[in-house]
Scaffold this active site. Sequence first.
Site, PDB file in Angstrom:
ATOM      1  N   SER A 119       0.837  -1.208   0.000  1.00 26.62           N
ATOM      2  CA  SER A 119       0.000   0.000   0.000  1.00 26.62           C
ATOM      3  C   SER A 119       0.871   1.258   0.000  1.00 26.62           C
ATOM      4  CB  SER A 119      -0.902   0.016   1.232  1.00 26.62           C
ATOM      5  OG  SER A 119      -1.622  -1.186   1.346  1.00 26.62           O
TER       6      SER A 119
HETATM    7  N1  SAH Z   1      -0.147  -4.812   4.242  1.00 23.57           N
HETATM    8  C1  SAH Z   1       0.470  -5.285   3.028  1.00 23.57           C
HETATM    9  C2  SAH Z   1      -0.417  -5.016   1.840  1.00 23.57           C
HETATM   10  C3  SAH Z   1      -0.523  -6.229   0.974  1.00 23.57           C
HETATM   11  S1  SAH Z   1      -1.780  -6.161  -0.257  1.00 23.57           S
HETATM   12  C4  SAH Z   1       1.866  -4.702   2.878  1.00 23.57           C
HETATM   13  O1  SAH Z   1       2.286  -3.907   3.689  1.00 23.57           O
HETATM   14  O2  SAH Z   1       2.553  -5.118   1.940  1.00 23.57           O
HETATM   15  C5  SAH Z   1      -3.061  -7.103   0.489  1.00 23.57           C
HETATM   16  C6  SAH Z   1      -2.784  -8.549   0.764  1.00 23.57           C
HETATM   17  O3  SAH Z   1      -4.008  -9.121   1.211  1.00 23.57           O
HETATM   18  C7  SAH Z   1      -2.346  -9.381  -0.431  1.00 23.57           C
HETATM   19  O4  SAH Z   1      -1.095  -9.933  -0.170  1.00 23.57           O
HETATM   20  C8  SAH Z   1      -3.421 -10.461  -0.542  1.00 23.57           C
HETATM   21  O5  SAH Z   1      -2.923 -11.731  -0.927  1.00 23.57           O
HETATM   22  C9  SAH Z   1      -3.973 -10.494   0.863  1.00 23.57           C
HETATM   23  N2  SAH Z   1      -5.294 -11.074   1.024  1.00 23.57           N
HETATM   24  C10 SAH Z   1      -6.387 -10.942   0.233  1.00 23.57           C
HETATM   25  N3  SAH Z   1      -7.412 -11.668   0.726  1.00 23.57           N
HETATM   26  C11 SAH Z   1      -6.941 -12.274   1.866  1.00 23.57           C
HETATM   27  C12 SAH Z   1      -7.517 -13.161   2.825  1.00 23.57           C
HETATM   28  N4  SAH Z   1      -8.778 -13.615   2.733  1.00 23.57           N
HETATM   29  N5  SAH Z   1      -6.741 -13.559   3.855  1.00 23.57           N
HETATM   30  C13 SAH Z   1      -5.460 -13.136   3.983  1.00 23.57           C
HETATM   31  N6  SAH Z   1      -4.865 -12.308   3.105  1.00 23.57           N
HETATM   32  C14 SAH Z   1      -5.599 -11.886   2.056  1.00 23.57           C
END
Ligand code: SAH
Length: 273
Positions: A119
Amino acid sequence: MNPRPRPGFPARLDRPAETPARAARTVAPVAPRSGAMLAPAAGERPRPQPAALTPQGLGLDSQAVRLAMVQKLAAQGIKDVRVLEAMGRVERHRFVDTALATQAYEDTSLPIGLGQTISKPNVVARMAELLLAGRTATMGRVLEIGTGCGYQAAVLSLLVKEVYSIERLRGLHEKARENLRTLRLPNVHLLFGDGMAGFAQGAPYAGIIAAAGGEAVPPAWIEQLAVGGRLVAPVARAAGAGQALLVLDKTASGVQHTLLEAVHFVPLKSGIA
Ligand code: SAH
């Protein structure tokens, strides 16, 4: 540029998906390794950096680079000094591919593999600020859904007592574990599993923060939120109208929803892969 090895990660991307039966959730301890990636807090003496872990040429491990980002965040309206300080301490460039490291302190989301993104700094700071708003005592246990590369978990670890962070993509779960290993963050617990179900073993949570947006907030999250706790998550607005940031407060008399600005998060998906 960034000589830190990432053993095994690319190879593991090609592994077949686990079946749900085999992929019981595991808590991955983030064991400390030599070196530290956290910039010192104000008044703290700089920690020694082993020469082998010091990136050369980009100047990204300079505190000044993050300070410029923090000043920009403050100019954009982030006011909570706890959040600004945490944003200034976590070296975001360590969480993205070396090819993208020069963009790490720009206010932009960046690809982290498997179609997912880290993000924007502004969004990470905004969500942390919303989570902590109105609280002076250190928040207790927080569940993050969507570990991704682990950056937000690292920021949260400086702001709350304990972070449980769950990721549904094994490749990213392992990448986050690798990224976080060099930090000394005993209060971060990485989990592999479907965050739609939350993580009941760690409940109740003082805070829940989601980095992926669904149609609605899964009921498990509300159940696992403590009374007095707060959830911050992107949710879909009316059909086709994109996502907005939701702040949900759980009180003894029910839940209060506050819908805020439009946001663009990757979709919340069910199951693991
Ligand atoms: N906080 C992260 C942002 C990653 S983007 C950072 O700092 O990099 C959001 C993430 O949510 C992705 O990696 C995606 O695979 C995950 N995601 C989506 N649905 C999910 C679920 N049901 N359970 C766990 N993770 C999930």
